[in-house]
Motif scaffolding. Sequence first.
Motif, mmCIF file in Angstrom:
data_model
loop_
_atom_site.group_PDB
_atom_site.id
_atom_site.type_symbol
_atom_site.label_atom_id
_atom_site.label_comp_id
_atom_site.label_asym_id
_atom_site.label_seq_id
_atom_site.Cartn_x
_atom_site.Cartn_y
_atom_site.Cartn_z
ATOM 1 N N THR A 132 0.663 -1.475 -0.084
ATOM 2 C CA THR A 132 -0.292 0.299 0.167
ATOM 3 C C THR A 132 1.311 1.328 -0.087
ATOM 4 O OG1 THR A 132 -1.833 0.773 1.424
ATOM 5 C CG2 THR A 132 -0.183 -0.162 2.581
ATOM 6 N N ASN A 133 0.020 2.680 -0.874
ATOM 7 C CA ASN A 133 0.636 3.669 -0.396
ATOM 8 C C ASN A 133 0.194 4.755 0.773
ATOM 9 O OD1 ASN A 133 -1.290 4.656 -2.502
ATOM 10 N ND2 ASN A 133 0.121 4.959 -3.516
ATOM 11 N N GLY A 134 -0.973 4.013 1.129
ATOM 12 C CA GLY A 134 -1.527 4.959 2.060
ATOM 13 C C GLY A 134 -1.360 5.290 3.286
ATOM 14 N N PHE A 135 0.222 4.970 3.593
ATOM 15 C CA PHE A 135 0.629 5.643 4.830
ATOM 16 C C PHE A 135 2.050 6.875 4.414
ATOM 17 C CE2 PHE A 135 -0.361 1.390 6.618
ATOM 18 C CZ PHE A 135 -1.164 2.142 7.178
ATOM 19 N N SER A 136 2.487 6.368 3.420
ATOM 20 C CA SER A 136 3.515 7.424 3.135
ATOM 21 C C SER A 136 3.976 7.703 1.833
ATOM 22 C CB SER A 136 4.779 6.581 3.976
ATOM 23 O OG SER A 136 5.075 5.418 2.390
ATOM 24 N N GLY A 137 2.587 7.168 1.102
ATOM 25 C CA GLY A 137 2.950 7.658 -0.387
ATOM 26 C C GLY A 137 3.344 7.082 -1.183
ATOM 27 N N SER A 138 4.886 6.189 -0.314
ATOM 28 C CA SER A 138 5.981 5.225 -1.339
ATOM 29 C C SER A 138 5.106 3.631 -0.859
ATOM 30 C CB SER A 138 6.858 5.401 -1.251
ATOM 31 O OG SER A 138 7.252 5.500 -0.365
ATOM 32 N N PHE A 139 4.963 2.811 -1.619
ATOM 33 C CA PHE A 139 4.351 2.146 -1.652
ATOM 34 C C PHE A 139 5.231 1.031 -0.452
ATOM 35 C CE2 PHE A 139 2.497 2.133 -5.544
ATOM 36 C CZ PHE A 139 0.961 1.602 -5.053
ATOM 37 N N GLN A 140 4.832 -0.028 0.414
ATOM 38 C CA GLN A 140 5.337 -0.296 2.019
ATOM 39 C C GLN A 140 4.591 -1.832 2.000
ATOM 40 O OE1 GLN A 140 4.989 2.673 4.295
ATOM 41 N NE2 GLN A 140 3.402 1.186 5.457
ATOM 42 N N SER A 178 -12.404 0.770 -5.691
ATOM 43 C CA SER A 178 -12.269 1.979 -5.064
ATOM 44 C C SER A 178 -11.163 2.179 -5.064
ATOM 45 C CB SER A 178 -13.810 2.853 -4.728
ATOM 46 O OG SER A 178 -13.127 2.613 -3.461
ATOM 47 N N LEU A 179 -10.424 1.592 -4.439
ATOM 48 C CA LEU A 179 -8.917 1.653 -3.650
ATOM 49 C C LEU A 179 -7.996 1.152 -4.260
ATOM 50 C CD1 LEU A 179 -10.442 1.163 -0.472
ATOM 51 C CD2 LEU A 179 -9.906 3.683 -1.191
ATOM 52 N N LYS A 180 -8.308 0.481 -5.585
ATOM 53 C CA LYS A 180 -6.640 -0.186 -6.360
ATOM 54 C C LYS A 180 -5.300 1.052 -6.195
ATOM 55 C CE LYS A 180 -8.394 1.023 -10.873
ATOM 56 N NZ LYS A 180 -9.581 0.267 -11.693
ATOM 57 N N ASP A 181 -5.402 1.754 -6.526
ATOM 58 C CA ASP A 181 -4.797 2.460 -6.029
ATOM 59 C C ASP A 181 -3.139 2.944 -5.124
ATOM 60 O OD1 ASP A 181 -5.275 3.081 -8.839
ATOM 61 O OD2 ASP A 181 -5.733 4.953 -8.672
ATOM 62 N N THR A 182 -4.326 3.065 -3.771
ATOM 63 C CA THR A 182 -4.177 2.676 -3.153
ATOM 64 C C THR A 182 -3.459 1.869 -2.465
ATOM 65 O OG1 THR A 182 -5.808 4.499 -2.298
ATOM 66 C CG2 THR A 182 -4.117 2.746 -0.394
ATOM 67 N N ASN A 184 -1.520 -1.042 -4.496
ATOM 68 C CA ASN A 184 -1.039 -1.036 -5.298
ATOM 69 C C ASN A 184 -1.675 -1.479 -6.771
ATOM 70 O OD1 ASN A 184 1.472 -0.434 -7.230
ATOM 71 N ND2 ASN A 184 2.228 -2.547 -6.260
ATOM 72 N N LYS A 185 -2.661 -2.268 -6.917
ATOM 73 C CA LYS A 185 -3.614 -2.350 -8.013
ATOM 74 C C LYS A 185 -3.639 -3.891 -7.751
ATOM 75 C CE LYS A 185 -2.682 1.487 -11.600
ATOM 76 N NZ LYS A 185 -3.484 2.216 -10.966
ATOM 77 N N PHE A 186 -3.334 -4.163 -6.294
ATOM 78 C CA PHE A 186 -3.160 -5.388 -6.143
ATOM 79 C C PHE A 186 -2.695 -6.438 -6.746
ATOM 80 C CE2 PHE A 186 -7.938 -3.606 -4.919
ATOM 81 C CZ PHE A 186 -7.877 -3.342 -3.707
ATOM 82 N N LYS A 187 -2.165 -6.198 -7.426
ATOM 83 C CA LYS A 187 -1.334 -6.856 -8.394
ATOM 84 C C LYS A 187 -0.212 -7.379 -6.652
ATOM 85 C CE LYS A 187 2.193 -3.109 -9.834
ATOM 86 N NZ LYS A 187 2.603 -2.638 -10.820
ATOM 87 N N ASP A 188 0.437 -8.534 -7.015
ATOM 88 C CA ASP A 188 1.347 -9.260 -6.121
ATOM 89 C C ASP A 188 0.252 -9.705 -4.964
ATOM 90 O OD1 ASP A 188 2.910 -9.098 -8.368
ATOM 91 O OD2 ASP A 188 4.162 -7.754 -7.491
ATOM 92 N N THR A 189 -0.168 -9.249 -5.051
ATOM 93 C CA THR A 189 -1.595 -9.896 -3.521
ATOM 94 C C THR A 189 -1.325 -10.934 -3.210
ATOM 95 O OG1 THR A 189 -2.163 -7.175 -3.674
ATOM 96 C CG2 THR A 189 -2.907 -8.718 -2.206
ATOM 97 N N LYS A 190 -1.436 -11.717 -2.292
ATOM 98 C CA LYS A 190 -1.496 -13.062 -1.819
ATOM 99 C C LYS A 190 -2.206 -12.607 -0.999
ATOM 100 C CE LYS A 190 -0.101 -17.197 -0.055
ATOM 101 N NZ LYS A 190 -0.467 -18.318 -1.206
ATOM 102 N N TYR A 191 -3.508 -14.376 -1.506
ATOM 103 C CA TYR A 191 -4.580 -14.117 0.142
ATOM 104 C C TYR A 191 -4.958 -14.724 1.092
ATOM 105 C CZ TYR A 191 -6.840 -9.618 -2.830
ATOM 106 O OH TYR A 191 -6.931 -8.533 -3.187
ATOM 107 N N TYR A 192 -5.402 -15.019 1.655
ATOM 108 C CA TYR A 192 -5.382 -16.517 2.426
ATOM 109 C C TYR A 192 -6.850 -16.096 2.896
ATOM 110 C CZ TYR A 192 -0.555 -15.320 3.046
ATOM 111 O OH TYR A 192 0.772 -14.780 2.435
ATOM 112 N N ASN A 193 -8.134 -17.235 2.449
ATOM 113 C CA ASN A 193 -9.453 -17.126 3.104
ATOM 114 C C ASN A 193 -9.515 -17.202 4.404
ATOM 115 O OD1 ASN A 193 -9.849 -16.599 0.102
ATOM 116 N ND2 ASN A 193 -9.317 -18.269 -0.695
ATOM 117 N N LEU A 194 -10.490 -17.556 5.238
ATOM 118 C CA LEU A 194 -10.933 -17.945 6.459
ATOM 119 C C LEU A 194 -11.898 -19.098 6.108
ATOM 120 C CD1 LEU A 194 -10.916 -15.140 8.907
ATOM 121 C CD2 LEU A 194 -8.589 -16.352 7.856
#
Length: 194
Positions: A132-140, A178-182, A184-194
Amino acid sequence: MRNNKRTNIGIVKMIAVLFLAVCMMTGTFTKTVQATPAAGQGLDAKVSEIVSKKVKSSDSGKKKLKKLFTYIQKQYDYGRKVGFEAYNGWEKDYALEMLNDKKGSCYHYAAAYAFLAKKATGYNVRIGVGQTNGFSGSFQPHAWVEVEMNSKWYICDPNMDKYAADSSKKYCVKKRNSLKDTYNKFKDTKYYNL
């Protein structure tokens, strides 16, 4: 003298082997293996208790999600934890640690909220681990929760909402796209389903 040294080394090795054999036969040297508790042992009881106190069965699913979102933001603080390892069962361990310690990293926030949301609503819930870049503007690196309602995914990110600038309820049950830019367009995201 040289032969005596070799003989002595040979005798020492033979004694060591015999000692180990006797220890193993008598059980003296066997390793005791204790059963380790299942990941997140006690989590369901804690989650059930919180859900029963914080939401009403008559509340809509969305209202339950919002009440639990507010609860977790008010009751829990950020506690930096160095490193993140996605081992089998990490979600349960992180959730339980958060509920017990009342503080944790974004991974802890996501895990705790995910289990509360799942218990309260029965909806499909997953934890996203990405950037996300939601905290500092750069992705972390970051973790958040996504909940499926009416065949659409919504983001619920109490950690981001509490600590990012100008974000009050910006990350509470918001359409994923609506939050995809925040995120990182969800690329490289790993999901853990409950």
